[in-house]
Design a protein around this motif. Structure first.
Motif, PDB file in Angstrom:
ATOM      1  N   ASP A   1      -4.399   9.451  -6.825  1.00 16.87           N
ATOM      2  CA  ASP A   1      -3.670   8.459  -7.325  1.00 16.87           C
ATOM      3  C   ASP A   1      -3.279   9.567  -8.977  1.00 16.87           C
ATOM      4  OD1 ASP A   1      -2.211   7.484  -8.814  1.00 16.87           O
ATOM      5  OD2 ASP A   1      -3.478   5.325  -9.784  1.00 16.87           O
ATOM      6  N   ARG A   2      -2.624   9.691  -8.270  1.00 18.10           N
ATOM      7  CA  ARG A   2      -1.809  10.796  -9.294  1.00 18.10           C
ATOM      8  C   ARG A   2      -1.722  10.799 -10.501  1.00 18.10           C
ATOM      9  NH1 ARG A   2       4.253  11.864  -7.342  1.00 18.10           N
ATOM     10  NH2 ARG A   2       5.250  10.147  -8.725  1.00 18.10           N
ATOM     11  N   ASN A   3      -1.096   8.733 -10.958  1.00 20.62           N
ATOM     12  CA  ASN A   3      -0.738   8.262 -12.269  1.00 20.62           C
ATOM     13  C   ASN A   3      -2.377   8.318 -13.336  1.00 20.62           C
ATOM     14  OD1 ASN A   3       1.712   8.301 -12.000  1.00 20.62           O
ATOM     15  ND2 ASN A   3       1.577   6.149 -11.274  1.00 20.62           N
ATOM     16  N   LEU A   4      -3.380   7.718 -12.316  1.00 17.89           N
ATOM     17  CA  LEU A   4      -4.505   7.704 -12.582  1.00 17.89           C
ATOM     18  C   LEU A   4      -5.543   8.967 -13.080  1.00 17.89           C
ATOM     19  CD1 LEU A   4      -6.733   5.626 -13.353  1.00 17.89           C
ATOM     20  CD2 LEU A   4      -8.243   5.759 -11.086  1.00 17.89           C
ATOM     21  N   GLY A   5      -4.755  10.215 -12.094  1.00 16.09           N
ATOM     22  CA  GLY A   5      -5.375  11.463 -12.082  1.00 16.09           C
ATOM     23  C   GLY A   5      -4.669  11.617 -13.433  1.00 16.09           C
ATOM     24  N   ALA A   6      -3.982  11.810 -14.465  1.00 23.51           N
ATOM     25  CA  ALA A   6      -3.058  12.495 -14.854  1.00 23.51           C
ATOM     26  C   ALA A   6      -3.400  11.439 -15.953  1.00 23.51           C
ATOM     27  CB  ALA A   6      -1.319  12.245 -15.406  1.00 23.51           C
ATOM     28  N   TYR A   7      -4.179  10.021 -16.093  1.00 22.61           N
ATOM     29  CA  TYR A   7      -4.008   9.427 -17.193  1.00 22.61           C
ATOM     30  C   TYR A   7      -6.052  10.084 -17.445  1.00 22.61           C
ATOM     31  CZ  TYR A   7      -6.405   5.867 -19.580  1.00 22.61           C
ATOM     32  OH  TYR A   7      -7.311   4.973 -20.605  1.00 22.61           O
ATOM     33  N   LEU A   8      -6.451  10.099 -16.961  1.00 22.13           N
ATOM     34  CA  LEU A   8      -7.698  10.937 -16.586  1.00 22.13           C
ATOM     35  C   LEU A   8      -7.904  12.322 -17.156  1.00 22.13           C
ATOM     36  CD1 LEU A   8      -9.209   9.276 -13.292  1.00 22.13           C
ATOM     37  CD2 LEU A   8      -9.621   8.797 -15.831  1.00 22.13           C
ATOM     38  N   ILE A   9      -7.120  13.446 -17.013  1.00 26.56           N
ATOM     39  CA  ILE A   9      -6.696  14.238 -17.514  1.00 26.56           C
ATOM     40  C   ILE A   9      -6.177  13.827 -18.930  1.00 26.56           C
ATOM     41  CG2 ILE A   9      -5.575  16.698 -17.505  1.00 26.56           C
ATOM     42  CD1 ILE A   9      -5.060  16.211 -14.714  1.00 26.56           C
ATOM     43  N   ARG A  10      -6.193  13.100 -19.870  1.00 25.67           N
ATOM     44  CA  ARG A  10      -5.683  13.454 -21.057  1.00 25.67           C
ATOM     45  C   ARG A  10      -6.339  12.831 -22.068  1.00 25.67           C
ATOM     46  NH1 ARG A  10      -1.078  10.515 -18.555  1.00 25.67           N
ATOM     47  NH2 ARG A  10      -1.020   8.530 -18.461  1.00 25.67           N
ATOM     48  N   GLU A  11      -7.247  11.857 -21.144  1.00 23.15           N
ATOM     49  CA  GLU A  11      -8.557  11.364 -21.720  1.00 23.15           C
ATOM     50  C   GLU A  11      -9.576  11.988 -21.948  1.00 23.15           C
ATOM     51  OE1 GLU A  11      -8.774   7.271 -22.877  1.00 23.15           O
ATOM     52  OE2 GLU A  11      -6.986   7.851 -23.247  1.00 23.15           O
ATOM     53  N   THR A  12      -9.410  13.195 -20.752  1.00 26.37           N
ATOM     54  CA  THR A  12     -11.413  13.439 -20.779  1.00 26.37           C
ATOM     55  C   THR A  12     -10.656  15.144 -21.303  1.00 26.37           C
ATOM     56  OG1 THR A  12     -11.051  14.556 -18.797  1.00 26.37           O
ATOM     57  CG2 THR A  12     -11.885  12.007 -19.158  1.00 26.37           C
ATOM     58  N   GLY A  13      -9.461  15.240 -21.367  1.00 29.50           N
ATOM     59  CA  GLY A  13      -9.208  16.887 -21.491  1.00 29.50           C
ATOM     60  C   GLY A  13      -9.969  17.688 -19.890  1.00 29.50           C
ATOM     61  N   ARG A  14      -9.741  17.322 -18.947  1.00 33.52           N
ATOM     62  CA  ARG A  14     -10.743  17.682 -17.627  1.00 33.52           C
ATOM     63  C   ARG A  14      -9.273  18.469 -17.474  1.00 33.52           C
ATOM     64  NH1 ARG A  14     -16.007  18.035 -16.321  1.00 33.52           N
ATOM     65  NH2 ARG A  14     -15.472  19.225 -15.179  1.00 33.52           N
ATOM     66  N   GLU A  15      -9.484  19.384 -16.434  1.00 36.19           N
ATOM     67  CA  GLU A  15      -8.521  19.947 -15.977  1.00 36.19           C
ATOM     68  C   GLU A  15      -8.531  19.358 -14.123  1.00 36.19           C
ATOM     69  OE1 GLU A  15      -5.857  22.180 -15.256  1.00 36.19           O
ATOM     70  OE2 GLU A  15      -5.619  21.667 -17.477  1.00 36.19           O
ATOM     71  N   MET A  16      -7.609  18.771 -13.475  1.00 34.04           N
ATOM     72  CA  MET A  16      -8.006  18.318 -11.974  1.00 34.04           C
ATOM     73  C   MET A  16      -6.592  18.453 -11.530  1.00 34.04           C
ATOM     74  SD  MET A  16      -9.776  14.936 -12.330  1.00 34.04           S
ATOM     75  CE  MET A  16      -8.994  13.846 -13.797  1.00 34.04           C
ATOM     76  N   ASP A  17      -7.038  18.666  -9.763  1.00 34.07           N
ATOM     77  CA  ASP A  17      -5.330  19.214  -8.962  1.00 34.07           C
ATOM     78  C   ASP A  17      -5.783  17.780  -8.945  1.00 34.07           C
ATOM     79  OD1 ASP A  17      -5.262  21.815 -10.031  1.00 34.07           O
ATOM     80  OD2 ASP A  17      -6.592  22.196  -7.732  1.00 34.07           O
ATOM     81  N   LEU A  18      -4.037  16.980  -8.124  1.00 31.70           N
ATOM     82  CA  LEU A  18      -3.998  15.686  -8.393  1.00 31.70           C
ATOM     83  C   LEU A  18      -3.542  15.626  -6.693  1.00 31.70           C
ATOM     84  CD1 LEU A  18      -2.553  14.522 -11.515  1.00 31.70           C
ATOM     85  CD2 LEU A  18      -5.218  14.422 -11.108  1.00 31.70           C
ATOM     86  N   TRP A  19      -4.126  14.773  -6.191  1.00 32.33           N
ATOM     87  CA  TRP A  19      -3.257  14.386  -4.766  1.00 32.33           C
ATOM     88  C   TRP A  19      -2.170  13.312  -4.990  1.00 32.33           C
ATOM     89  CZ3 TRP A  19      -4.443  15.890   0.561  1.00 32.33           C
ATOM     90  CH2 TRP A  19      -3.744  14.769   1.083  1.00 32.33           C
ATOM     91  N   GLN A  20      -1.079  12.970  -4.760  1.00 35.28           N
ATOM     92  CA  GLN A  20       0.154  13.209  -5.160  1.00 35.28           C
ATOM     93  C   GLN A  20       0.441  11.754  -4.329  1.00 35.28           C
ATOM     94  OE1 GLN A  20       2.362  14.532  -7.236  1.00 35.28           O
ATOM     95  NE2 GLN A  20       0.414  15.465  -8.238  1.00 35.28           N
ATOM     96  N   GLY A  21      -0.374  11.002  -4.704  1.00 39.52           N
ATOM     97  CA  GLY A  21      -0.151   9.464  -4.244  1.00 39.52           C
ATOM     98  C   GLY A  21       0.260   8.769  -5.658  1.00 39.52           C
ATOM     99  N   THR A  22       0.884   7.287  -5.081  1.00 39.58           N
ATOM    100  CA  THR A  22       1.340   6.171  -6.393  1.00 39.58           C
ATOM    101  C   THR A  22       0.769   4.979  -5.897  1.00 39.58           C
ATOM    102  OG1 THR A  22       3.606   6.595  -5.422  1.00 39.58           O
ATOM    103  CG2 THR A  22       2.699   7.571  -6.812  1.00 39.58           C
ATOM    104  N   CYS A  23       0.348   3.878  -6.016  1.00 38.42           N
ATOM    105  CA  CYS A  23       0.739   2.549  -5.854  1.00 38.42           C
ATOM    106  C   CYS A  23       2.085   2.349  -6.223  1.00 38.42           C
ATOM    107  CB  CYS A  23      -0.197   1.987  -7.372  1.00 38.42           C
ATOM    108  SG  CYS A  23       0.166  -0.142  -6.776  1.00 38.42           S
ATOM    109  N   ILE A  24       2.746   1.762  -4.794  1.00 41.33           N
ATOM    110  CA  ILE A  24       4.409   0.979  -5.078  1.00 41.33           C
ATOM    111  C   ILE A  24       4.295  -0.270  -6.054  1.00 41.33           C
ATOM    112  CG2 ILE A  24       4.525   1.535  -2.581  1.00 41.33           C
ATOM    113  CD1 ILE A  24       3.972  -0.875  -2.076  1.00 41.33           C
ATOM    114  N   VAL A  25       3.081  -0.787  -6.457  1.00 42.45           N
ATOM    115  CA  VAL A  25       3.528  -1.825  -6.977  1.00 42.45           C
ATOM    116  C   VAL A  25       3.673  -0.572  -8.413  1.00 42.45           C
ATOM    117  CG1 VAL A  25       2.618  -3.467  -8.571  1.00 42.45           C
ATOM    118  CG2 VAL A  25       2.087  -3.527  -5.821  1.00 42.45           C
TER     119      VAL A  25
END
Ligand code: 13P
Ligand code: SF4
Length: 313
Positions: A154-178
């Protein structure tokens, strides 16, 4: 699958079969209200995984989506695990085939692979640790500083976690259709019309939407916030199935579901979760199918990263 006789009281039959089969019915918050009311236990992904792991019931009827039922089987292999509709999938799990994740991992041998629980057993088997929306921050923070991270799917959860933790991460580009369907414009209009309402959102929502949220969290966290924050009106940016438990816990509050982008569509409802019905729940208790199966080798490989997550508490 034989038809259900018209004169049959399926609610009575579900009660009878639940005892006869020594079954437990687990339901996710996004299930239709009737299923939630029949369940022995309702919860988010992590709570349901723990309930499945700890149950002494002989049959687990998993009213949720496939990756959740599969996780129950991985954690509790001696139980029969059935899912009312085998086609109840998940766009996040579908976005990330196991061979593609394995190739990504091979190209990045220094990285720790963190996978959101919304993925197949095959993807879990290629992961170092699993997380859910309720423990994701803790899981990321458990990885030693300086260790690079691949996060799927989940790229959205991943991006949220980058903002929250300040950690760099490479993200898979999946999303929830809902969650990707929620409209920022609708949200702004609703906020303008209801200035006293608090916006609560699941981290699977797009970053543009999350910046308006007063509270972001897993389904259980959103539920807790509506019960404990002292606020009375909420704009709910997640699957509206959760509103049933919010209303039960705090009937005096008001819950405004955020609609999807297309006017009049029910696209804020998860089409996979909603494949399960009370009729299919009855049939799977009666026939003990569709049942979740996997090879023991796959189960053992997928168990390891789940256990690592569970060890974090
Ligand atoms: P939760 O673990 O927050 O219940 O999320 C599950 C899910 O599929 C959200 O779309
Ligand atoms: Fe998957 Fe989204 Fe449905 Fe959750 S709401 S099960 S993430 S498709």
């Amino acid at each position: 699958m034989s038809a259900i006789p018209a004169e049959l009281d399926i609610y009575e039959e579900i009660e009878r079969l639940r005892k006869e089969r020594k079954a437990v019915i687990l339901a996710h918050y996004y299930q239709e209200s009737e299923i939630q009311d029949l369940a022995d236990y309702i919860g988010d992904s992590l709570q349901l995984a723990k309930a499945a792991r700890d149950t002494d019931a002989e049959v687990i009827v998993f009213c949720g989506v496939h990756f959740m039922a599969e996780t129950a089987k991985i954690l509790n292999p001696t139980r029969t695990v059935v899912l009312p509709d085998l086609a109840a999938g998940c766009s996040l799990a579908d976005s990330c085939p196991a061979p593609a994740l394995a190739a990504w991992r091979e190209q990045n041998p220094e990285h720790v692979v963190v996978s959101y629980i919304n993925c197949s057993a095959g993807v879990k088997a290629h992961s170092d640790i699993i997380c859910t929306s309720s423990n994701a921050k803790r899981v990321i923070e458990s990885i030693p500083e300086g260790k690079p991270i691949l996060f799927a799917p989940d790229r959205n959860l991943g991006a949220y976690l980058i903002r929250e933790t300040g950690r760099e991460m490479d993200l898979w580009q999946g999303t929830c259709i809902v969650h990707e369907t929620f409209s920022e414009r609708e949200l702004i209009d609703l906020m303008a019309a209801n200035p006293d309402a608090k916006v609560i959102a699941h981290p699977e929502c797009e970053p543009a939407l999350l910046r308006y949220a007063h509270h972001i969290g897993s389904t259980s966290s959103l539920l807790r916030y509506t019960a404990e924050s002292g606020h009375k009106r909420f704009i709910v940016a997640t699957e509206p199935g959760i509103i049933h438990q919010m209303e039960k816990a705090n009937p005096g509050n008001e819950y405004i579901p955020l609609p999807g982008q297309d006017e009049g569509c029910a696209c804020n409802e998860c089409p996979f979760m909603r494949l399960n019905t009370v009729e299919k729940l009855y049939l799977c208790l009666r026939d003990l199918k569709p049942e979740i199966h996997m090879t023991e080798a796959l189960r053992v490989a997928a168990l390891k990263p789940l256990e690592r997550m569970m060890e974090l508490g």
